[in-house]
Design an enzyme around this catalytic site. Structure first.
Site, PDB file in Angstrom:
ATOM      1  N   HIS A 110       6.141  61.095 -36.822  1.00 20.94           N
ATOM      2  CA  HIS A 110       5.482  60.247 -37.815  1.00 20.94           C
ATOM      3  C   HIS A 110       4.725  61.147 -38.803  1.00 20.94           C
ATOM      4  CE1 HIS A 110       3.584  56.674 -39.454  1.00 20.94           C
ATOM      5  NE2 HIS A 110       2.458  57.370 -39.479  1.00 20.94           N
ATOM      6  N   THR A 142       5.558  54.018 -27.385  1.00 24.06           N
ATOM      7  CA  THR A 142       5.168  52.930 -26.486  1.00 24.06           C
ATOM      8  C   THR A 142       5.215  51.639 -27.298  1.00 24.06           C
ATOM      9  OG1 THR A 142       2.848  53.246 -27.033  1.00 24.06           O
ATOM     10  CG2 THR A 142       3.653  54.413 -25.086  1.00 24.06           C
ATOM     11  N   ASP A 146       3.533  53.213 -33.640  1.00 20.98           N
ATOM     12  CA  ASP A 146       2.917  54.509 -33.978  1.00 20.98           C
ATOM     13  C   ASP A 146       1.666  54.780 -33.133  1.00 20.98           C
ATOM     14  OD1 ASP A 146       4.864  54.918 -35.937  1.00 20.98           O
ATOM     15  OD2 ASP A 146       3.648  53.988 -37.502  1.00 20.98           O
ATOM     16  N   GLU A 175       7.186  69.315 -39.868  1.00 19.60           N
ATOM     17  CA  GLU A 175       7.965  68.450 -38.978  1.00 19.60           C
ATOM     18  C   GLU A 175       9.140  69.221 -38.394  1.00 19.60           C
ATOM     19  OE1 GLU A 175       8.910  64.493 -40.379  1.00 19.60           O
ATOM     20  OE2 GLU A 175       7.236  64.484 -41.771  1.00 19.60           O
TER      21      GLU A 175
END
Ligand code: GAR
Length: 214
Positions: A110, A142, A146, A175
């Site tokens: 993210h 989960t 986010d 990233e």
């Protein structure tokens, strides 16, 4: 070392996928078994094909609701028996059943320093908030969007001349470092999700591992 098979899911350019492809060298502990996109025009599909990786397109618009789409996705994914599922710029929200099915073996990246700036428009929002430091997070997925436990973060310093685009491009570079590294750790069996806690080498991870901007 036996390689764990992973499936990557994309919606667009696939630069994170490319970083994973580049990291999946002969001696890497993982291999990319398949790439699944919800969009037929995702450039990442071309990257996968170039690397000789199987691809599937599952267009969410062809399904009446989220549940039936998620079920089709799961069937396609499980056909490759992955030990890890990697969301690499996959821009669809996944339902609870899906997330539960892959709990502990589902990672996302993210573009913010979570828990800051969940959702979309993260770079613009970080600029508007006057953040000095921004970045990206790799987390276990989960049920909370986010909101899963964060494993690793890459930081960048915000510059006075930054636009959302400039900032996004520097964050992307981070990233491309933190995602392959996290995937490697997972594949080596170093990372585990237990209840809501991350274990790294058997020890609870008190805070995310951070790659700073210096
Ligand atoms: C990346 O910045 C990734 O963090 C973000 O989309 C971009 C995909 O780029 N993901 C999300 O916003 C997930 N909510 P890529 O297709 O070039 O890897």
């Amino acid at each position: 070392m036996p390689k764990i098979p992973l499936v990557a899911m994309i919606s667009g350019n696939g630069s994170n996928l490319q970083a994973l492809i580049d990291a999946a060298t002969e001696d890497a502990p993982f291999r990319i078994a398949a790439v699944i996109s919800n969009r037929a025009d995702a450039f990442g599909l071309e990257r996968a094909q170039r690397a000789g990786i199987e691809t599937r397109i599952l267009d969410h618009r062809e399904y009446p609701d989220r549940e039936s789409y998620d079920r089709a996705l799961m069937a396609a994914i499980d056909g490759f028996s992955p030990e890890l599922l990697v969301l690499a710029g996959f821009m669809r929200i996944l339902g609870e059943g899906f997330v539960r099915h892959y709990r502990g073996r589902l990672l996302n990246i993210h573009p913010s320093l979570l828990p800051k700036f969940k959702g979309l428009g993260t770079h613009r929002r970080a600029l508007e908030a006057g953040e000095q430091i921004h970045g990206a997070s790799v987390h276990f997925v989960t049920e909370e969007l986010d909101g899963g436990p964060v494993i690793m973060q890459g930081e960048v310093a915000v510059r006075p001349e930054d636009t959302a685009e400039l900032l996004a491009s520097r964050v992307l570079k981070r990233e491309h470092i933190i995602y392959p590294l996290t995937v490697r750790w997972f594949a080596e069996g170093r990372l585990r999700l237990e209840e809501a806690k991350i274990l790294l080498d058997g020890q609870p991870l008190a805070r995310p591992v951070v790659f700073d901007y210096r």
